[in-house]
Motif scaffolding. Structure first.
Motif, PDB file in Angstrom:
ATOM      1  N   UNK A  90       0.814  -1.197   0.000  1.00 61.33           N
ATOM      2  CA  UNK A  90       0.000   0.000   0.000  1.00 61.33           C
ATOM      3  C   UNK A  90       0.847   1.246   0.000  1.00 61.33           C
ATOM      4  N   UNK A  91       0.178   2.343   0.250  1.00 58.53           N
ATOM      5  CA  UNK A  91       0.811   3.652   0.177  1.00 58.53           C
ATOM      6  C   UNK A  91       0.481   4.454   1.431  1.00 58.53           C
ATOM      7  N   UNK A  92       1.492   5.113   1.970  1.00 60.80           N
ATOM      8  CA  UNK A  92       1.327   6.047   3.085  1.00 60.80           C
ATOM      9  C   UNK A  92       1.656   7.436   2.569  1.00 60.80           C
ATOM     10  N   UNK A  93       0.835   8.403   2.950  1.00 58.10           N
ATOM     11  CA  UNK A  93       1.030   9.789   2.513  1.00 58.10           C
ATOM     12  C   UNK A  93       1.040  10.712   3.727  1.00 58.10           C
ATOM     13  N   UNK A  94       1.949  11.676   3.671  1.00 58.05           N
ATOM     14  CA  UNK A  94       2.084  12.633   4.770  1.00 58.05           C
ATOM     15  C   UNK A  94       2.093  14.049   4.226  1.00 58.05           C
ATOM     16  N   UNK A  95       1.514  14.947   4.994  1.00 61.34           N
ATOM     17  CA  UNK A  95       1.588  16.375   4.684  1.00 61.34           C
ATOM     18  C   UNK A  95       2.212  17.073   5.887  1.00 61.34           C
ATOM     19  N   UNK A  96       2.741  18.235   5.656  1.00 61.39           N
ATOM     20  CA  UNK A  96       3.402  18.975   6.736  1.00 61.39           C
ATOM     21  C   UNK A  96       2.420  19.668   7.670  1.00 61.39           C
ATOM     22  N   UNK A  97       1.254  19.991   7.151  1.00 60.64           N
ATOM     23  CA  UNK A  97       0.225  20.646   7.957  1.00 60.64           C
ATOM     24  C   UNK A  97      -1.106  19.946   7.700  1.00 60.64           C
ATOM     25  N   UNK A  98      -1.982  19.921   8.690  1.00 61.58           N
ATOM     26  CA  UNK A  98      -3.272  19.263   8.513  1.00 61.58           C
ATOM     27  C   UNK A  98      -4.007  19.756   7.268  1.00 61.58           C
ATOM     28  N   UNK A  99      -4.411  18.822   6.428  1.00 59.84           N
ATOM     29  CA  UNK A  99      -5.150  19.158   5.220  1.00 59.84           C
ATOM     30  C   UNK A  99      -4.297  19.752   4.120  1.00 59.84           C
ATOM     31  N   UNK A 100      -3.009  19.876   4.359  1.00 65.97           N
ATOM     32  CA  UNK A 100      -2.113  20.467   3.371  1.00 65.97           C
ATOM     33  C   UNK A 100      -1.749  19.492   2.259  1.00 65.97           C
ATOM     34  N   UNK A 101      -0.950  19.957   1.310  1.00 64.33           N
ATOM     35  CA  UNK A 101      -0.549  19.093   0.210  1.00 64.33           C
ATOM     36  C   UNK A 101       0.349  17.959   0.699  1.00 64.33           C
ATOM     37  N   UNK A 102       0.277  16.834   0.021  1.00 65.90           N
ATOM     38  CA  UNK A 102       1.123  15.693   0.354  1.00 65.90           C
ATOM     39  C   UNK A 102       2.572  16.057   0.044  1.00 65.90           C
ATOM     40  N   UNK A 103       3.442  15.871   1.036  1.00 67.58           N
ATOM     41  CA  UNK A 103       4.857  16.194   0.872  1.00 67.58           C
ATOM     42  C   UNK A 103       5.747  14.960   0.863  1.00 67.58           C
ATOM     43  N   UNK A 104       5.247  13.838   1.398  1.00 59.60           N
ATOM     44  CA  UNK A 104       6.010  12.584   1.405  1.00 59.60           C
ATOM     45  C   UNK A 104       5.053  11.440   1.126  1.00 59.60           C
ATOM     46  N   UNK A 105       5.469  10.558   0.239  1.00 59.88           N
ATOM     47  CA  UNK A 105       4.688   9.365  -0.077  1.00 59.88           C
ATOM     48  C   UNK A 105       5.618   8.164   0.021  1.00 59.88           C
ATOM     49  N   UNK A 106       5.140   7.120   0.683  1.00 61.50           N
ATOM     50  CA  UNK A 106       5.909   5.891   0.842  1.00 61.50           C
ATOM     51  C   UNK A 106       5.136   4.720   0.269  1.00 61.50           C
ATOM     52  N   UNK A 107       5.851   3.837  -0.409  1.00 63.41           N
ATOM     53  CA  UNK A 107       5.296   2.561  -0.846  1.00 63.41           C
ATOM     54  C   UNK A 107       5.661   1.550   0.236  1.00 63.41           C
ATOM     55  N   UNK A 108       4.667   0.826   0.739  1.00 58.74           N
ATOM     56  CA  UNK A 108       4.850  -0.067   1.877  1.00 58.74           C
ATOM     57  C   UNK A 108       4.596  -1.521   1.506  1.00 58.74           C
ATOM     58  N   UNK A 109       5.304  -2.393   2.195  1.00 57.96           N
ATOM     59  CA  UNK A 109       5.020  -3.826   2.159  1.00 57.96           C
ATOM     60  C   UNK A 109       5.068  -4.307   3.599  1.00 57.96           C
TER      61      UNK A 109
END
Length: 131
Positions: A90-109
Motif C-alpha cells: 500500500x501507500x502512506x502519505x504525509x503532509x506537513x500541515x493538517x489538510x495540506x498538500x502531500x509532501x512525502x509518499x511511501x510505498x509499503x510492504x
C-alpha cells in the motif's frame, strides 16, 4: 486468515493510526507480538510496548513519532494470504500541515502473521520513499 479478514485488519490498522486510541491499537495485536518498523530492527515485543511505541512513549530508538491529526493517510491491501501469513502492500502519505498538500509518499510492504484470534503476532514493515 482469509483475504476479507486481512483487509478488515488493515482497515482497522489505518483507523488506529489515525485515532492514536490505545484501545484501537491494542486490539490489533497479540499479547506477545513482535513488531518491526524495519526488517533489520530488533523487534518491539509485547502489545503494551507496541502501543507505547505508536504513541511515542517508548524509550526505544525505533519508537514512532505522533503524526499531527490530518497529516497522515494510508491505504493497504493484502496481495497474498497463506494460512496465518499475509503480505500486504500500500501507500502512506504525509503532509506537513493538517489538510495540506502531500509532501512525502511511501510505498509499503507488510509481512504479517496472525494468531487464531486474527490478532497480529508478527509485523514487519518494508518501505521506500517515492521520489
Amino acid at each position: 486468515m482469509d483475504h476479507e479478514s486481512a483487509q478488515n485488519w488493515l482497515d482497522r490498522y489505518v483507523a488506529a493510526w489515525l485515532s492514536y486510541d490505545p484501545d484501537d491499537i491494542s486490539v490489533l495485536f497479540s499479547e506477545d507480538v513482535a513488531y518491526r518498523y524495519h526488517p533489520y530492527d530488533e523487534p518491539i515485543v509485547g502489545r503494551n510496548a507496541v502501543v507505547a511505541s505508536w504513541l511515542g512513549q517508548s524509550e526505544s530508538g525505533d519508537a514512532s513519532t505522533l503524526d499531527a491529526p490530518g497529516t497522515y493517510g494510508g491505504e493497504y491491501s493484502p496481495v497474498a494470504v497463506d494460512g496465518d501469513t499475509v503480505v500486504a502492500t500500500g501507500t502512506s502519505r504525509y503532509s506537513d500541515v493538517p489538510g495540506g498538500p502531500v509532501t512525502k509518499t511511501y510505498e509499503n510492504c507488510f509481512i504479517l502473521r496472525f494468531d487464531d484470534h486474527k490478532r497480529c503476532r508478527e509485523f514487519t514493515e518494508y518501505y521506500i520513499r517515492r521520489p
